[in-house]
Scaffold this active site. Structure first.
Site, mmCIF file in Angstrom:
data_model
loop_
_atom_site.group_PDB
_atom_site.id
_atom_site.type_symbol
_atom_site.label_atom_id
_atom_site.label_comp_id
_atom_site.label_asym_id
_atom_site.label_seq_id
_atom_site.Cartn_x
_atom_site.Cartn_y
_atom_site.Cartn_z
ATOM 1 N N THR A 182 -17.908 -42.737 53.915
ATOM 2 C CA THR A 182 -19.402 -42.888 53.142
ATOM 3 C C THR A 182 -20.053 -41.468 53.480
ATOM 4 O OG1 THR A 182 -19.804 -45.132 53.462
ATOM 5 C CG2 THR A 182 -21.602 -43.944 53.567
ATOM 6 N N VAL A 211 -22.578 -55.961 49.273
ATOM 7 C CA VAL A 211 -23.466 -54.965 49.515
ATOM 8 C C VAL A 211 -23.644 -54.505 50.871
ATOM 9 C CG1 VAL A 211 -25.918 -53.888 48.811
ATOM 10 C CG2 VAL A 211 -24.780 -55.275 47.270
ATOM 11 N N ASP A 213 -25.117 -51.332 53.848
ATOM 12 C CA ASP A 213 -26.575 -51.107 54.304
ATOM 13 C C ASP A 213 -26.798 -49.914 53.532
ATOM 14 O OD1 ASP A 213 -24.112 -49.648 55.647
ATOM 15 O OD2 ASP A 213 -25.884 -48.417 56.712
ATOM 16 N N GLY A 234 -21.232 -46.395 58.690
ATOM 17 C CA GLY A 234 -20.587 -47.364 59.767
ATOM 18 C C GLY A 234 -20.443 -48.671 59.401
#
Ligand code: ASP
Length: 311
Positions: A182, A211, A213, A234
């Site tokens: 990410t 979905v 964070d 994470g």
């Protein structure tokens, strides 16, 4: 469990000065599933550097923090090395579903989820912020994408061979596969304004429709000119239930913690839920912070004086 996957007490690294333009980027936190080859390592360093340079240039030209973070994230979305846009982690059905969010410290934010046809989801998030009365949109329509002047691509553009292989390996031997990937950026401009942006393909083998964070204001992404800008990475579920990015802001605003202590305290709460990961934090005044409780994290930073990358 392999010791590389152990959650441990968070580490924090401070960079830059107390004032002046600074940009931090991350390419995800996680365990190293395998040692990177020299080629993979070189490619990740180069992509991080391109990203920092793109954001740093905006800041050095006197631009706004929000423009710097979008420019930086776009570079990482285009790089196949990271779990965002081209090269995103794949869902259980082998598709890419992309999420992104941008927030500037004035309190404006935009986000998208479930995108499968916009080349740079971060610019779709930015368009939601600037051209709609909303904050969060699920897979914007082709008409909106055209109206916003964004590039549409075939969903196959996002799917790389490496990610197809990763999904197959995961499905044959499910493991706590905590891959890097990410991406995010936080910046402070010459006026002391801050902004945060995050973009992701989510987690390997996630259910279609899941979905994380990253696109949720306050969980994976948050910015407030009075305190900090934060971008997390994470295990998304733990960052959502801890409202992690907003928690960092709150610990600074209400409990007077400094930015490193606030990041560590938040990651320790995430760890208590079994979550590993990290975050980058830039305060409106004070040194910027990279903190993580995972085995490793990809990050870099740029100031007027220097550019550094860490893989
Ligand atoms: N936080 C992202 C998510 O849960 C994944 C990651 O950072 O690797 O969607």
């Amino acid at each position: 469990l392999d010791e590389r996957f152990h959650v441990r007490h968070a580490l924090a690294v401070s960079v830059g000065g107390d004032t002046g333009p600074v940009i931090l980027v991350h390419g995800g936190a996680g365990a190293r599933a395998h040692e990177l080859t020299a080629t993979e390592e070189g490619s990740a360093h180069a992509a991080l550097r391109r990203s920092i340079e793109a954001g740093r240039q905006v800041l050095l030209d006197g631009g706004r923090a929000v423009d710097a973070v979008c420019a930086a994230v776009q570079e990482l979305e285009d790089a196949p090395d990271f779990n965002a846009a081209h090269g995103a982690a794949l869902t259980a059905e082998g598709t890419a579903e992309l999420d992104a969010c941008v927030m500037d410290g004035s309190g404006r934010a935009g986000a998208v989820t479930g995108v499968d046809d916009i080349k740079n989801p971060i610019w779709a998030a930015r368009a939601v912020m600037e051209h709609t009365p909303h904050v969060l949109l699920t897979s914007p329509s082709p008409e909106l994408i055209a109206e916003w002047g964004l590039q549409r691509v075939d969903p196959a553009y996002f799917v790389t061979e490496r990610r197809v292989r990763e999904l197959a390996e995961y499905r044959s031997a499910p493991a706590p596969l905590l891959q890097h990937g990410t991406v995010g950026a936080v910046a402070r401009d010459a006026e002391g304004r801050v902004a945060a942006a995050t973009s992701t393909g989510g987690v390997v083998n996630q259910l279609v429709g899941r979905v994380g964070d990253s696109p949720l204001v306050g969980s994976g992404t948050f910015a407030d000119d009075a305190t900090v800008a934060v971008s997390c990475t994470g295990m998304g579920e733990a960052f959502i239930t801890e409202v992690a990015a907003f928690r960092v802001h709150s610990l600074i605003e209400l409990a007077s913690l400094d930015q490193a202590a606030a990041a560590i305290a938040t990651l320790d709460r995430v760890a208590a839920r079994g979550g590993t990961g990290g975050m980058i934090v830039v305060p409106h005044t004070g040194r910027a912070v990279i903190a993580y409780n995972s085995g490793a994290m990809f990050f870099g930073h740029g100031t007027a004086a220097e550019v550094n990358t860490h893989v």
